[in-house]
Design an enzyme around this catalytic site. Structure first.
Site, short mmCIF file in Angstrom:
data_model
loop_
_atom_site.label_atom_id
_atom_site.label_comp_id
_atom_site.label_asym_id
_atom_site.label_seq_id
_atom_site.Cartn_x
_atom_site.Cartn_y
_atom_site.Cartn_z
N GLY A 4 44.13 2.42 30.28
CA GLY A 4 43.13 1.48 29.78
C GLY A 4 43.41 0.04 30.16
O GLY A 4 43.87 -0.26 31.27
N SER A 58 41.76 -0.91 20.26
CA SER A 58 41.66 0.44 19.66
C SER A 58 40.36 1.20 19.98
O SER A 58 40.21 2.34 19.55
CB SER A 58 41.82 0.41 18.14
OG SER A 58 43.16 0.27 17.76
N ASP A 93 45.65 -1.93 29.02
CA ASP A 93 47.10 -2.12 29.15
C ASP A 93 47.53 -1.87 30.60
O ASP A 93 48.25 -2.69 31.21
CB ASP A 93 47.79 -1.13 28.19
CG ASP A 93 49.25 -1.42 27.95
OD1 ASP A 93 49.71 -2.50 28.36
OD2 ASP A 93 49.93 -0.58 27.33
N ASN A 150 50.74 -0.36 23.34
CA ASN A 150 51.24 0.68 22.42
C ASN A 150 52.62 0.25 21.93
O ASN A 150 53.18 -0.74 22.43
CB ASN A 150 51.27 2.07 23.08
CG ASN A 150 52.17 2.10 24.31
OD1 ASN A 150 53.36 1.82 24.22
ND2 ASN A 150 51.59 2.42 25.46
N GLY A 201 39.16 2.33 22.79
CA GLY A 201 39.18 3.22 23.95
C GLY A 201 39.92 4.50 23.59
O GLY A 201 39.46 5.30 22.78
N ASP A 241 35.91 -7.84 33.16
CA ASP A 241 37.27 -7.29 33.21
C ASP A 241 38.19 -8.40 32.69
O ASP A 241 38.22 -9.50 33.25
CB ASP A 241 37.58 -6.95 34.67
CG ASP A 241 39.00 -6.45 34.87
OD1 ASP A 241 39.85 -6.62 33.97
OD2 ASP A 241 39.25 -5.87 35.94
N ILE A 242 38.92 -8.12 31.63
CA ILE A 242 39.71 -9.17 30.97
C ILE A 242 40.81 -9.73 31.89
O ILE A 242 41.23 -10.88 31.71
CB ILE A 242 40.30 -8.65 29.64
CG1 ILE A 242 40.62 -9.82 28.69
CG2 ILE A 242 41.52 -7.76 29.85
CD1 ILE A 242 40.85 -9.43 27.26
N1 AR6 Z 1 38.98 -5.38 30.60
C1 AR6 Z 1 38.40 -5.40 29.40
N2 AR6 Z 1 38.30 -4.34 28.59
C2 AR6 Z 1 38.81 -3.17 29.05
C3 AR6 Z 1 39.45 -3.06 30.31
C4 AR6 Z 1 39.52 -4.23 31.10
N3 AR6 Z 1 40.09 -4.24 32.31
N4 AR6 Z 1 39.85 -1.77 30.47
C5 AR6 Z 1 39.47 -1.10 29.35
N5 AR6 Z 1 38.85 -1.94 28.50
P1 AR6 Z 1 42.05 1.04 25.64
P2 AR6 Z 1 43.15 1.35 22.91
C6 AR6 Z 1 38.29 -1.67 27.16
O1 AR6 Z 1 41.94 2.51 25.80
O2 AR6 Z 1 41.96 2.14 22.49
C7 AR6 Z 1 46.76 2.46 26.50
O3 AR6 Z 1 47.25 3.57 27.17
C8 AR6 Z 1 37.92 -0.26 26.82
O4 AR6 Z 1 36.61 0.04 27.29
O5 AR6 Z 1 42.57 0.24 26.77
O6 AR6 Z 1 43.64 0.26 22.01
C9 AR6 Z 1 47.83 1.76 25.68
O7 AR6 Z 1 49.09 1.80 26.31
C10 AR6 Z 1 37.98 -0.28 25.30
O8 AR6 Z 1 36.77 -0.78 24.74
O9 AR6 Z 1 42.99 0.66 24.36
C11 AR6 Z 1 47.81 2.55 24.41
O10 AR6 Z 1 48.60 3.72 24.51
C12 AR6 Z 1 39.08 -1.31 25.01
O11 AR6 Z 1 39.30 -2.01 26.23
C13 AR6 Z 1 46.36 2.92 24.23
O12 AR6 Z 1 45.80 2.90 25.54
C14 AR6 Z 1 40.38 -0.69 24.55
O13 AR6 Z 1 40.61 0.51 25.22
C15 AR6 Z 1 45.62 1.92 23.40
O14 AR6 Z 1 44.32 2.39 23.15
#
Ligand code: AR6
Length: 174
Positions: free
Chosen positions: A31, A120, A33, A23, A122, A9-10
């Site tokens: 996610g 990007s 964020d 975003n 997720g 978990d980052i």
């Molecule tokens: N630690 C590490 N990686 C993570 C964590 C964490 N705690 N949580 C998720 N991931 P995403 P995006 C991974 O959806 O696709 C938000 O609503 C996850 O498995 O977080 O860039 C923003 O506000 C995936 O591989 O980001 C934007 O609206 C990666 O992080 C939108 O989502 C990115 O997933 C951005 O979408």
């Protein structure tokens, strides 16, 4: 510069800066964020709002920096990845720009250790293998990479962890 791949978990990583997949509003979301804002606390959102007031959010491919509130890192670099639809070549360039601009901000702020999530990959649906290739390539080709001591690619799932390890192994063998 050393590259590390972690399944973690980052929000729990102790580095100078973690990167957030934000975003354009900079106001938080789901996610990674959501996790960063939840654990980091209000300080991060307040600084994001200040940046919004100054420059109106953050464009896709660009990056901004805040402190990290209650997180173990010192800074959060917020970058906005592209949504995987439409012109795929353009989206690949924009994803590379996310890594490039985050690294530029890191060097400007004397950040030596930095952790990236799979920007990007997720909610924005960028294919994980293509995204990992772009991430590694952009880091290795960054012109000031000697100023960074460690880059950590933080994977949240087994699939991503395997993709990064396989890609790095291939590079090692070249
Ligand atoms: N630690 C590490 N990686 C993570 C964590 C964490 N705690 N949580 C998720 N991931 P995403 P995006 C991974 O959806 O696709 C938000 O609503 C996850 O498995 O977080 O860039 C923003 O506000 C995936 O591989 O980001 C934007 O609206 C990666 O992080 C939108 O989502 C990115 O997933 C951005 O979408």
């Amino acid at each position: 510069m050393k590259i590390e791949i972690l399944k973690a978990d980052i929000t729990e990583i102790h580095v100078d800066a973690i990167v957030n997949a934000a975003n354009t509003s900079l106001l938080g979301g789901g996610g990674v964020d959501g996790a960063i804002h939840r654990k980091g606390g209000k300080v991060i959102l307040d600084e994001c709002i200040q940046i919004r007031n100054k420059q109106g959010g953050c464009k896709v491919g660009e990056a901004v920096i805040t402190t990290a509130g209650n997180l173990p890192s010192k800074y959060v670099i917020h970058t906005v990845g592209p949504v995987w639809n439409g012109d795929k070549e353009e989206k690949k360039n924009l994803l590379a720009a996310c890594y490039q601009n985050s690294l530029e901000l890191a060097v400007e702020n004397n950040i030596k250790t930095i952790a990236f999530p799979g920007i990007s990959t997720g909610i924005y649906h960028f294919p994980k293998d293509k995204a990992a290739e772009i991430a590694i390539k952009t880091v290795l080709n960054f012109d000031k990479i000697s100023e960074i001591e460690k880059v950590i690619f933080v994977c949240f799932d087994d699939e991503s962890y395997k993709i990064y390890n396989d890609l790095l192994e291939k590079i090692d063998k070249k």
